[in-house]
Scaffold this motif. Structure first.
Motif, PDB file in Angstrom:
ATOM      1  N   PRO A 159      12.819  -0.030 -28.789  1.00  0.00           N
ATOM      2  CA  PRO A 159      12.573   0.912 -29.882  1.00  0.00           C
ATOM      3  C   PRO A 159      11.795   2.116 -29.372  1.00  0.00           C
ATOM      4  N   VAL A 160      11.822   3.198 -30.124  1.00  0.00           N
ATOM      5  CA  VAL A 160      11.035   4.374 -29.765  1.00  0.00           C
ATOM      6  C   VAL A 160       9.882   4.514 -30.748  1.00  0.00           C
ATOM      7  N   ALA A 161       8.853   5.207 -30.318  1.00  0.00           N
ATOM      8  CA  ALA A 161       7.631   5.321 -31.108  1.00  0.00           C
ATOM      9  C   ALA A 161       7.864   6.138 -32.378  1.00  0.00           C
ATOM     10  N   PRO A 162       7.101   5.875 -33.423  1.00  0.00           N
ATOM     11  CA  PRO A 162       7.246   6.644 -34.676  1.00  0.00           C
ATOM     12  C   PRO A 162       7.121   8.152 -34.461  1.00  0.00           C
ATOM     13  N   GLU A 163       6.214   8.587 -33.582  1.00  0.00           N
ATOM     14  CA  GLU A 163       6.065  10.022 -33.343  1.00  0.00           C
ATOM     15  C   GLU A 163       7.325  10.604 -32.705  1.00  0.00           C
ATOM     16  N   THR A 164       7.962   9.834 -31.832  1.00  0.00           N
ATOM     17  CA  THR A 164       9.221  10.279 -31.228  1.00  0.00           C
ATOM     18  C   THR A 164      10.295  10.427 -32.301  1.00  0.00           C
ATOM     19  N   ALA A 291      22.070  21.973 -35.574  1.00  0.00           N
ATOM     20  CA  ALA A 291      21.165  20.831 -35.728  1.00  0.00           C
ATOM     21  C   ALA A 291      21.486  19.738 -34.711  1.00  0.00           C
ATOM     22  N   CYS A 292      22.762  19.494 -34.513  1.00  0.00           N
ATOM     23  CA  CYS A 292      23.219  18.488 -33.552  1.00  0.00           C
ATOM     24  C   CYS A 292      22.733  18.817 -32.142  1.00  0.00           C
ATOM     25  N   GLN A 293      22.863  20.081 -31.748  1.00  0.00           N
ATOM     26  CA  GLN A 293      22.442  20.472 -30.403  1.00  0.00           C
ATOM     27  C   GLN A 293      20.933  20.338 -30.236  1.00  0.00           C
ATOM     28  N   ARG A 294      20.179  20.732 -31.236  1.00  0.00           N
ATOM     29  CA  ARG A 294      18.720  20.585 -31.138  1.00  0.00           C
ATOM     30  C   ARG A 294      18.326  19.116 -31.033  1.00  0.00           C
ATOM     31  N   PHE A 295      19.036  18.249 -31.746  1.00  0.00           N
ATOM     32  CA  PHE A 295      18.737  16.817 -31.621  1.00  0.00           C
ATOM     33  C   PHE A 295      18.942  16.366 -30.175  1.00  0.00           C
ATOM     34  N   GLY A 296      20.085  16.737 -29.588  1.00  0.00           N
ATOM     35  CA  GLY A 296      20.355  16.331 -28.217  1.00  0.00           C
ATOM     36  C   GLY A 296      19.342  16.875 -27.232  1.00  0.00           C
ATOM     37  N   LEU A 302      12.422  14.456 -24.543  1.00  0.00           N
ATOM     38  CA  LEU A 302      11.573  13.265 -24.717  1.00  0.00           C
ATOM     39  C   LEU A 302      11.954  12.137 -23.760  1.00  0.00           C
ATOM     40  N   GLY A 303      12.912  12.394 -22.864  1.00  0.00           N
ATOM     41  CA  GLY A 303      13.310  11.380 -21.894  1.00  0.00           C
ATOM     42  C   GLY A 303      14.301  10.372 -22.424  1.00  0.00           C
ATOM     43  N   LEU A 304      14.965  10.704 -23.541  1.00  0.00           N
ATOM     44  CA  LEU A 304      15.939   9.800 -24.140  1.00  0.00           C
ATOM     45  C   LEU A 304      17.361  10.265 -23.841  1.00  0.00           C
ATOM     46  N   LYS A 305      18.321   9.378 -24.061  1.00  0.00           N
ATOM     47  CA  LYS A 305      19.742   9.690 -23.945  1.00  0.00           C
ATOM     48  C   LYS A 305      20.373   9.558 -25.327  1.00  0.00           C
ATOM     49  N   TYR A 306      21.567  10.131 -25.454  1.00  0.00           N
ATOM     50  CA  TYR A 306      22.278   9.994 -26.721  1.00  0.00           C
ATOM     51  C   TYR A 306      23.773  10.098 -26.476  1.00  0.00           C
ATOM     52  N   GLY A 340      18.653   6.363 -27.418  1.00  0.00           N
ATOM     53  CA  GLY A 340      17.770   5.385 -26.812  1.00  0.00           C
ATOM     54  C   GLY A 340      17.498   5.760 -25.367  1.00  0.00           C
ATOM     55  N   ALA A 341      16.807   4.883 -24.661  1.00  0.00           N
ATOM     56  CA  ALA A 341      16.536   5.103 -23.241  1.00  0.00           C
ATOM     57  C   ALA A 341      17.699   4.532 -22.435  1.00  0.00           C
ATOM     58  N   GLY A 342      18.197   5.315 -21.485  1.00  0.00           N
ATOM     59  CA  GLY A 342      19.370   4.865 -20.733  1.00  0.00           C
ATOM     60  C   GLY A 342      19.448   5.517 -19.370  1.00  0.00           C
ATOM     61  N   PRO A 343      20.526   5.257 -18.649  1.00  0.00           N
ATOM     62  CA  PRO A 343      20.660   5.719 -17.268  1.00  0.00           C
ATOM     63  C   PRO A 343      21.141   7.168 -17.182  1.00  0.00           C
ATOM     64  N   ASP A 344      20.936   7.753 -16.014  1.00  0.00           N
ATOM     65  CA  ASP A 344      21.542   9.040 -15.705  1.00  0.00           C
ATOM     66  C   ASP A 344      22.970   8.809 -15.219  1.00  0.00           C
TER      67      ASP A 344
END
Length: 359
Positions: A159-164, A291-296, A302-306, A340-344
């Motif tokens: 899971p990711v933190a509430p602030e994230t 909005a979609c691009q800003r999310f990505g 934040l070091g996450l993948k999507y 979530g967190a994932g590989p490069d």
């Protein structure tokens, strides 16, 4: 034809001497060199070319890069390239205009970094962005532009933190666009059910499959030849000669196999976000794209993948039912992404600005 040596040199800010060892146009170059060139750090000059280069790094459907840029004075316009539309998966050009919104957001963020305030206006099918000098305003989102990618791989399930989560939700804020963030396992599992149903429908659709396969680039040579499309290793698949990959695709790219993969990927995701506009028209699809691009970009910062899981909104027979399950009423759900967190993974290619800019 664009000289790839000169393209790489220009993007990296190298001299003619420095590139003397690179292959000439028509000769072999490496996929990594081309990707490095397209994702080189942003430079102040030439301004329009650099802003367009960063705009082309935006998310877009099937990596078709369905855009044409033109610059005049301090105006840069983004228009649809309908020759790159995908009529099977996107018959009303919804994803195409979302892609234009993604590109516009990149350009606006990049312009701010260089000291230009950008004011976008929708003009028919075009987005016209007026630039006005302002103090430079670098941001974490702009810095994430050359790093961001759609990561079609399993995440680690943490899971990711509430602030994230708050920062991800804030990144989606756009007038007339609603973001629905889901982290509960039951809600993610329900989304997965719709994704699998949509995936099954698409894989049974011969026109959809022909269109999808036409955009797959099975190896570096194919990707370099077009600088677009779905590069197989960018999805975690091996690079293979096309004569081998195409027959193998029929054996391994199956409905049951893909459904199993999507189920596992969603189960290993920290959450899912769905975006929906207040109205179902081109200007609102563009707003969803921004909005979609800003999310990505925020996820990347934040070091996450999507990754996109748009099957429930791409299959018309599922669309209204899926929207109702999200409490959207009669509104259309435009975009669905897991994170979530994932590989490069290897980055996907982009065409150089010279191939997407018109006078």
């Amino acid at each position: 034809m664009v000289d790839r040596r000169q393209f790489i040199a220009t993007a990296l800010g190298l001299s003619a001497t420095a590139i003397s060892g690179l292959p000439a146009a028509g000769a072999a170059t490496t996929y990594d060199a081309a990707v490095t060139a397209s994702r080189a750090p942003l430079r102040a000059v030439p301004r329009d070319r650099e802003l367009v280069r960063f705009a082309t790094l935006a998310a877009n459907s099937h990596n078709t890069q369905p855009w044409i840029f033109s610059a005049r004075g301090n105006d840069i316009a983004i228009a649809p390239d309908f020759s790159r539309r995908c009529p099977a998966v996107d018959p009303d050009d919804h994803h195409l205009f979302v892609s234009l919104g993604c590109a516009a957001e990149n350009l606006i963020l990049a312009a701010s970094t260089l000291g230009w305030r950008a004011d976008p206006v929708i003009d028919g099918d075009r987005i016209v962005i007026a630039l006005e000098q302002a103090p430079p305003s670098p941001s974490a989102l702009a810095a994430a532009i050359p790093i961001r990618q759609c990561t079609r791989a399993a995440f680690d399930g943490r899971p990711v933190a509430p602030e994230t989560l708050r920062r991800l939700e804030d990144a989606c804020r756009e007038p007339d666009v609603t973001a629905i963030l889901m982290t509960e396992r039951a809600a993610i599992a329900e989304v997965a059910d719709y994704v699998l149903e949509g995936n099954s429908a698409q894989m049974r659709d011969k026109a959809f499959m022909r269109e999808l396969v036409s955009w797959i680039r099975f190896n570096e040579a194919e990707a370099l030849a077009t600088m677009d499309g779905l590069f197989a290793p960018a999805s975690g698949n091996p690079s293979l000669p096309s004569w081998l990959a195409r027959p193998l695709l029929k054996l391994f790219f199956t409905e049951s196999g893909e459904n199993k993969k999507y189920r596992e990927q969603l189960a290993a995701s920290a959450g899912v976000v769905a975006l929906a506009a207040d109205r179902n028209d081109k200007s609102h699809w563009i707003a969803v794209g921004r909005a979609c691009q800003r999310f990505g970009l925020q996820a990347t910062a934040l070091g996450l993948k999507y990754a996109f899981v748009n099957q429930p909104v791409e299959v018309a027979a599922l669309r209204s039912q899926f929207a109702a399950s999200l409490g959207l009423g009669e509104r259309r759900c435009d975009i669905v992404m897991r994170f979530g967190a994932g590989p490069d993974l290897p980055k996907s290619p982009r065409r150089p600005p010279e191939l997407v800019m018109r006078s």
